[in-house]
Design an enzyme around this catalytic site. Structure first.
Site, PDB file in Angstrom:
ATOM      1  N   GLU A   1      48.773  58.308  49.726  1.00 52.12           N
ATOM      2  CA  GLU A   1      49.187  59.424  48.866  1.00 52.12           C
ATOM      3  C   GLU A   1      48.037  60.425  48.667  1.00 52.12           C
ATOM      4  OE1 GLU A   1      50.663  56.556  45.796  1.00 52.12           O
ATOM      5  OE2 GLU A   1      52.330  57.969  45.721  1.00 52.12           O
TER       6      GLU A   1
ATOM      7  N   ALA B   1      45.849  52.163  45.070  1.00 49.60           N
ATOM      8  CA  ALA B   1      45.408  52.116  43.674  1.00 49.60           C
ATOM      9  C   ALA B   1      44.917  50.692  43.421  1.00 49.60           C
ATOM     10  CB  ALA B   1      46.567  52.465  42.761  1.00 49.60           C
TER      11      ALA B   1
ATOM     12  N   GLY C   1      48.268  54.262  47.317  1.00 55.06           N
ATOM     13  CA  GLY C   1      47.655  55.448  46.710  1.00 55.06           C
ATOM     14  C   GLY C   1      46.682  56.141  47.656  1.00 55.06           C
TER      15      GLY C   1
ATOM     16  N   GLU D   1      53.916  49.514  48.524  1.00 55.20           N
ATOM     17  CA  GLU D   1      54.186  49.247  47.097  1.00 55.20           C
ATOM     18  C   GLU D   1      55.359  48.293  46.883  1.00 55.20           C
ATOM     19  OE1 GLU D   1      53.497  52.206  48.350  1.00 55.20           O
ATOM     20  OE2 GLU D   1      51.976  53.182  47.100  1.00 55.20           O
TER      21      GLU D   1
HETATM   22  N1  COA Z   1      43.373  46.930  44.698  1.00 55.09           N
HETATM   23  C1  COA Z   1      42.413  46.089  44.281  1.00 55.09           C
HETATM   24  N2  COA Z   1      41.662  45.370  45.113  1.00 55.09           N
HETATM   25  C2  COA Z   1      41.870  45.535  46.430  1.00 55.09           C
HETATM   26  C3  COA Z   1      42.840  46.399  46.940  1.00 55.09           C
HETATM   27  C4  COA Z   1      43.618  47.111  46.009  1.00 55.09           C
HETATM   28  N3  COA Z   1      44.545  47.992  46.390  1.00 55.09           N
HETATM   29  N4  COA Z   1      42.813  46.320  48.288  1.00 55.09           N
HETATM   30  C5  COA Z   1      41.836  45.455  48.601  1.00 55.09           C
HETATM   31  N5  COA Z   1      41.270  44.964  47.482  1.00 55.09           N
HETATM   32  C6  COA Z   1      40.180  43.988  47.369  1.00 55.09           C
HETATM   33  C7  COA Z   1      40.639  42.588  47.673  1.00 55.09           C
HETATM   34  O1  COA Z   1      41.262  42.001  46.541  1.00 55.09           O
HETATM   35  C8  COA Z   1      39.324  41.933  48.020  1.00 55.09           C
HETATM   36  O2  COA Z   1      38.622  41.670  46.824  1.00 55.09           O
HETATM   37  P1  COA Z   1      37.766  40.303  46.659  1.00 55.09           P
HETATM   38  O3  COA Z   1      36.747  40.361  47.750  1.00 55.09           O
HETATM   39  O4  COA Z   1      37.197  40.411  45.293  1.00 55.09           O
HETATM   40  O5  COA Z   1      38.748  39.199  46.854  1.00 55.09           O
HETATM   41  C9  COA Z   1      38.582  43.042  48.750  1.00 55.09           C
HETATM   42  O6  COA Z   1      39.199  44.255  48.363  1.00 55.09           O
HETATM   43  C10 COA Z   1      38.683  42.926  50.260  1.00 55.09           C
HETATM   44  O7  COA Z   1      40.057  42.860  50.613  1.00 55.09           O
HETATM   45  P2  COA Z   1      40.684  41.679  51.507  1.00 55.09           P
HETATM   46  O8  COA Z   1      42.137  41.584  51.191  1.00 55.09           O
HETATM   47  O9  COA Z   1      39.881  40.436  51.388  1.00 55.09           O
HETATM   48  O10 COA Z   1      40.470  42.306  52.976  1.00 55.09           O
HETATM   49  P3  COA Z   1      41.368  42.108  54.271  1.00 55.09           P
HETATM   50  O11 COA Z   1      40.606  42.723  55.383  1.00 55.09           O
HETATM   51  O12 COA Z   1      41.808  40.706  54.400  1.00 55.09           O
HETATM   52  O13 COA Z   1      42.710  42.964  53.976  1.00 55.09           O
HETATM   53  C11 COA Z   1      43.955  44.897  53.214  1.00 55.09           C
HETATM   54  C12 COA Z   1      42.619  44.351  53.770  1.00 55.09           C
HETATM   55  C13 COA Z   1      43.747  46.366  52.866  1.00 55.09           C
HETATM   56  C14 COA Z   1      45.046  44.756  54.277  1.00 55.09           C
HETATM   57  C15 COA Z   1      44.370  44.091  51.956  1.00 55.09           C
HETATM   58  O14 COA Z   1      43.260  44.052  51.081  1.00 55.09           O
HETATM   59  C16 COA Z   1      45.535  44.650  51.212  1.00 55.09           C
HETATM   60  O15 COA Z   1      46.678  44.431  51.610  1.00 55.09           O
HETATM   61  N6  COA Z   1      45.280  45.367  50.096  1.00 55.09           N
HETATM   62  C17 COA Z   1      46.311  45.878  49.231  1.00 55.09           C
HETATM   63  C18 COA Z   1      47.011  47.064  49.836  1.00 55.09           C
HETATM   64  C19 COA Z   1      48.102  47.565  48.905  1.00 55.09           C
HETATM   65  O16 COA Z   1      49.062  46.882  48.589  1.00 55.09           O
HETATM   66  N7  COA Z   1      47.943  48.802  48.448  1.00 55.09           N
HETATM   67  C20 COA Z   1      48.877  49.441  47.589  1.00 55.09           C
HETATM   68  C21 COA Z   1      48.487  49.286  46.190  1.00 55.09           C
HETATM   69  S1  COA Z   1      49.564  50.234  45.161  1.00 55.09           S
END
Ligand code: COA
Length: 277
Positions: A132, A84, A129, A152
């Site tokens: 999910e 999400a 999400g 989460e």
């Molecule tokens: N919500 C909002 N933005 C998200 C996102 C999320 N769940 N997951 C990734 N993004 C955004 C990042 O903030 C980044 O935005 P920016 O370019 O404006 O800074 C962009 O997507 C790229 O992500 P980034 O983190 O730079 O890529 P990465 O390859 O280093 O890492 C992930 C990828 C998926 C491992 C990492 O983004 C991450 O851990 N995301 C969150 C996962 C999470 O906790 N999900 C559960 C949410 S309830």
């Protein structure tokens, strides 16, 4: 646009609505709706608008006789859905958090209850999400680079779109607890060993082709019976007696023309022609 029959008219209407989506790409080919979460620059993170668009799509899928199945994937090669949208999660309070979870659950339940097969092609990060969402689909086909997880706890929350329930049912209590308590990510191979994914293919193209192959098989089967499989499998998730649901659904199948056609065709040594009625 020339409209010849009621059914065609409905379908064309759906196409017009679907083309207006901002966060989803839709394309229909040979009875399959290809649905892509399209926020590639944000790892396809699902914001509330994306959820609302998903709700609208699945309402249309249910009503549209031309659509026989759905393949759901994420834009690009890196992510199916990385969760999400955390920018929205960050400003929740106790009152709207409950609504946030309930509305997401309701939309995912529509997917799970859809009487047409929905296959998730999980191409990369399938987190929070996103995991999910994939679990709400009827089957999951992963690309080799897919990673699954419920991170989460890292944000001080728990899965709220049905993940605590579906993950436990898919992988069992012990592993579900481990994944949700540690927030660890697992690769496609481990996800397959756990029963979280059905198949793994090297690339997104190959994963989509595998999903198409499954949907092609299902297309030739009795549509009502496919819907009853969905209802009965989902009854395992309900507190009501799933065996009773199974018996009721079995009886509903026997009332149908497809049941007569299927049994007659077998006895007459010919291929059945199902009409979904
Ligand atoms: N919500 C909002 N933005 C998200 C996102 C999320 N769940 N997951 C990734 N993004 C955004 C990042 O903030 C980044 O935005 P920016 O370019 O404006 O800074 C962009 O997507 C790229 O992500 P980034 O983190 O730079 O890529 P990465 O390859 O280093 O890492 C992930 C990828 C998926 C491992 C990492 O983004 C991450 O851990 N995301 C969150 C996962 C999470 O906790 N999900 C559960 C949410 S309830």
């Amino acid at each position: 646009m020339v409209v010849l029959e009621g059914e065609v008219y409905l379908f064309e209407l759906s196409c017009i609505c679907m083309s207006e989506f901002v966060n989803l790409l839709t394309e229909e080919r040979q009875g399959i709706l290809y649905l892509t979460i399209n926020r590639e620059e944000k790892m396809n993170a699902m914001n509330l608008d994306t959820l609302e668009e998903l709700r609208q799509v699945f309402d249309e899928v249910m009503d549209n006789k031309a659509i026989k199945g759905v393949i759901l994937t994420g834009a690009g090669e890196k992510a199916f859905v990385a969760g999400a949208d955390i920018t929205e999660i960050a400003s929740l309070n106790e009152v709207n958090a409950r609504k946030f979870a309930e509305s997401g659950q309701e939309i995912f339940a529509r997917i799970e209850n859809c009487h047409k097969p929905v296959i998730a092609v999980t191409n990369g990060y399938t987190l929070g999400g996103g995991c999910e969402l994939a679990m709400a689909c009827h089957m999951r086909i992963a690309t080799a680079n897919a990673q699954f997880g419920q991170p989460e706890v890292n944000l001080g929350i728990i899965p709220g779109y049905g993940g605590t329930q579906r993950l436990t049912l898919l992988v069992g209590r012990g592993k579900a607890n481990e994944l949700m308590m540690t927030g660890d990510r697992i690769g496609a191979e481990e996800a397959k060993t756990l029963g979280l994914v059905n198949h793994i293919l090297p690339t997104k193209e190959e994963a989509i082709a595998a999903a198409e192959e499954i949907l092609e098989k299902i297309k030739s089967k009795a549509p009502l019976a496919i819907g009853m499989v969905v209802d009965c499998v989902n009854a395992v998730f309900l507190e009501e007696n799933g065996y009773q649901t199974e018996a009721n659904s079995f009886a509903r199948c026997v009332k149908s023309g497809d049941y007569k056609e299927g049994t007659s065709a077998f006895l007459e040594k010919r291929k059945p022609v199902f009409r979904g009625e």
